[in-house]
Design a protein around this motif. Structure first.
Motif, PDB file in Angstrom:
ATOM      1  N   LEU A  16      40.618  14.268 -48.321  1.00 28.05           N
ATOM      2  CA  LEU A  16      41.904  14.890 -48.630  1.00 28.05           C
ATOM      3  C   LEU A  16      42.499  14.089 -49.784  1.00 28.05           C
ATOM      4  O   LEU A  16      42.583  12.860 -49.712  1.00 28.05           O
ATOM      5  N   THR A  17      42.908  14.776 -50.857  1.00 25.17           N
ATOM      6  CA  THR A  17      43.331  14.068 -52.062  1.00 25.17           C
ATOM      7  C   THR A  17      44.666  14.538 -52.620  1.00 25.17           C
ATOM      8  O   THR A  17      45.086  14.053 -53.673  1.00 25.17           O
ATOM      9  N   THR A  18      45.329  15.459 -51.940  1.00 33.96           N
ATOM     10  CA  THR A  18      46.595  15.979 -52.460  1.00 33.96           C
ATOM     11  C   THR A  18      47.680  15.888 -51.395  1.00 33.96           C
ATOM     12  O   THR A  18      47.398  15.816 -50.186  1.00 33.96           O
ATOM     13  N   LEU A  19      48.921  15.945 -51.846  1.00 38.78           N
ATOM     14  CA  LEU A  19      50.054  15.947 -50.923  1.00 38.78           C
ATOM     15  C   LEU A  19      50.009  17.175 -50.023  1.00 38.78           C
ATOM     16  O   LEU A  19      50.296  17.081 -48.818  1.00 38.78           O
ATOM     17  N   VAL A  20      49.659  18.306 -50.574  1.00 42.83           N
ATOM     18  CA  VAL A  20      49.593  19.552 -49.791  1.00 42.83           C
ATOM     19  C   VAL A  20      48.559  19.443 -48.673  1.00 42.83           C
ATOM     20  O   VAL A  20      48.790  19.906 -47.553  1.00 42.83           O
ATOM     21  N   GLU A  21      47.419  18.799 -48.955  1.00 44.34           N
ATOM     22  CA  GLU A  21      46.374  18.657 -47.936  1.00 44.34           C
ATOM     23  C   GLU A  21      46.765  17.726 -46.800  1.00 44.34           C
ATOM     24  O   GLU A  21      46.359  17.950 -45.654  1.00 44.34           O
ATOM     25  N   VAL A  22      47.543  16.676 -47.073  1.00 45.85           N
ATOM     26  CA  VAL A  22      47.856  15.703 -46.019  1.00 45.85           C
ATOM     27  C   VAL A  22      49.135  16.013 -45.255  1.00 45.85           C
ATOM     28  O   VAL A  22      49.327  15.521 -44.143  1.00 45.85           O
ATOM     29  N   GLU A  23      50.007  16.836 -45.800  1.00 44.99           N
ATOM     30  CA  GLU A  23      51.292  17.114 -45.138  1.00 44.99           C
ATOM     31  C   GLU A  23      51.131  17.616 -43.709  1.00 44.99           C
ATOM     32  O   GLU A  23      51.884  17.217 -42.822  1.00 44.99           O
ATOM     33  N   PRO A  24      50.141  18.456 -43.378  1.00 49.60           N
ATOM     34  CA  PRO A  24      50.020  18.964 -42.007  1.00 49.60           C
ATOM     35  C   PRO A  24      49.524  17.949 -40.972  1.00 49.60           C
ATOM     36  O   PRO A  24      49.454  18.269 -39.783  1.00 49.60           O
ATOM     37  N   ILE A  25      49.181  16.740 -41.387  1.00 49.93           N
ATOM     38  CA  ILE A  25      48.618  15.753 -40.448  1.00 49.93           C
ATOM     39  C   ILE A  25      49.496  15.588 -39.213  1.00 49.93           C
ATOM     40  O   ILE A  25      49.008  15.662 -38.088  1.00 49.93           O
ATOM     41  N   GLY A  26      50.777  15.349 -39.400  1.00 46.93           N
ATOM     42  CA  GLY A  26      51.671  15.174 -38.264  1.00 46.93           C
ATOM     43  C   GLY A  26      51.979  16.467 -37.544  1.00 46.93           C
ATOM     44  O   GLY A  26      51.793  16.568 -36.322  1.00 46.93           O
TER      45      GLY A  26
END
Length: 191
Positions: free
Chosen positions: A69-79
């Motif tokens: 994962l390399t973008t803000l959009v990709e990591v935002e759903p983690i939580g």
């Protein structure tokens, strides 16, 4: 059969430690953990004397079976989606420490940590910075007192030539993960 431990594995740009981090990731994968790599902007794009970004991404993908994962959009759903049981930040640079200490979420790694913490889940930090005993110490101290954050024990990697530098003992990453899942910081923190 128990579900595998889901580990978000965030990597920031301490390029000289990448080979050690990859070796530990191999051990964690062999132990049955499901790793998803997360890269800072620098870790995903910069070519250095330690290798190219494309080669590093290729190695991570082959090792984990997942593209980083390399973008803000990709990591935002983690939580919000509770994607991981635990999140590891290894290596964690001085810049990333500062972002975390100040509550900034402007990189994939810092946003991944913030997003994961919103559910009160553990985060393991493996510091690697040349100014840990200098400007970054205040950030380490602040984060040490933050709920759900656990540190891989640290040591001076070259006290004569780099007296302010600290690096995590990456061989203790698995032990730190196990302790963090139990809500415990392994000791001693500084060796």
């Amino acid at each position: 059969m128990a579900e595998p431990l889901r580990v978000g594995f965030a990597i920031s740009g301490s390029f000289c430690t990448f080979s050690r981090v990859l070796a530990e990731m191999e051990k964690l994968t062999a132990a049955g953990m499901e790793l998803t790599p997360i890269l800072s902007f620098n870790a995903s794009t910069l070519d250095t004397r330690f290798g190219t970004a494309a080669d590093f991404i290729e190695r991570l993908t082959a090792l984990t079976g997942r593209a980083p994962l390399t973008t803000l959009v990709e990591v935002e759903p983690i939580g919000p989606k509770a994607l991981f049981d635990i999140l590891v930040c290894a290596p964690c640079t001085g810049s990333t420490l500062a972002r975390l200490a100040c509550g900034m979420s402007d990189t994939p790694v810092s946003l991944a940590v913030k997003s994961h913490l919103r559910r009160g889940r553990p985060v393991v930090i493996a510091v690697s910075t040349n100014d840990a005993l200098g400007a970054s110490m205040r950030n380490i101290a602040l984060l040490k007192n933050t709920k759900h954050l656990y540190f891989v024990p640290l040591h001076q990697d070259d006290p004569v030539n780099k007296p302010n530098s600290l690096v995590a003992d990456f061989s203790l990453l698995g032990d730190t993960i196990a302790a963090a899942l139990a809500g415990t910081q392994i000791q001693p923190l500084l060796g």
